[in-house]
Design a protein around this motif. Structure first.
Motif, short mmCIF file in Angstrom:
data_model
loop_
_atom_site.label_atom_id
_atom_site.label_comp_id
_atom_site.label_asym_id
_atom_site.label_seq_id
_atom_site.Cartn_x
_atom_site.Cartn_y
_atom_site.Cartn_z
N ILE A 14 -8.24 18.53 -59.39
CA ILE A 14 -8.99 19.01 -58.17
C ILE A 14 -7.96 18.84 -57.16
N ASP A 15 -7.15 17.88 -56.97
CA ASP A 15 -6.19 17.96 -55.87
C ASP A 15 -5.17 19.05 -56.17
N GLN A 16 -4.76 19.60 -57.18
CA GLN A 16 -3.77 20.60 -57.24
C GLN A 16 -4.57 21.86 -56.64
N ALA A 17 -5.61 21.98 -57.30
CA ALA A 17 -6.37 23.28 -56.73
C ALA A 17 -6.72 23.31 -55.20
N ALA A 18 -6.98 22.23 -54.68
CA ALA A 18 -7.54 22.17 -53.29
C ALA A 18 -6.00 22.39 -52.47
N ALA A 19 -5.03 21.70 -52.93
CA ALA A 19 -3.71 21.97 -52.27
C ALA A 19 -3.25 23.29 -52.19
N GLY A 28 -17.77 19.84 -53.02
CA GLY A 28 -18.37 20.09 -54.53
C GLY A 28 -17.73 20.40 -55.74
N VAL A 29 -18.02 19.74 -56.65
CA VAL A 29 -17.33 19.89 -57.99
C VAL A 29 -18.24 20.16 -59.14
N ARG A 30 -18.06 21.09 -59.90
CA ARG A 30 -18.78 21.66 -60.96
C ARG A 30 -18.14 21.35 -62.20
N VAL A 31 -18.55 20.62 -63.09
CA VAL A 31 -17.81 20.43 -64.46
C VAL A 31 -18.66 20.65 -65.61
#
Length: 87
Positions: A14-19, A28-31
């Motif tokens: 998530i951190d990598q995608a956000a950066a 929001g996070v869908r898994v």
């Protein structure tokens, strides 16, 4: 603990995608949760709250799709499906 490792890896992704997208916050996070992941949705939620503290995903809404497909190639995994980000 298996759960902690799975959720820490999720937070890292998530951190990598956000950066990569210049996000200021993840709301929001869908898994997708594999049938053989040995993790229940409730347990995942508990670990997510703890592991997301202090991260860009703290306070994010978590939506979990639980699979019951034992032969899915990802049945042992936790898959990040999508993110809602604020830029």
């Amino acid at each position: 603990m298996h759960e902690t490792g799975l959720v820490r890896d999720l937070i890292r992704r998530i951190d990598q995608a956000a950066a990569a997208n210049g996000a200021a916050r993840v709301s929001g996070v869908r898994v997708w949760l594999g049938a053989l992941s040995h993790l229940s949705a409730d347990h995942l939620r508990e670990h997510f709250v703890v592991e997301a503290r202090g991260s860009i995903a703290e306070g994010a809404r978590l939506v979990i799709t639980e699979s019951d497909d034992l032969v899915d190639p990802d049945a042992q995994h936790l898959r990040l499906e999508s993110l809602e980000m604020e830029v």
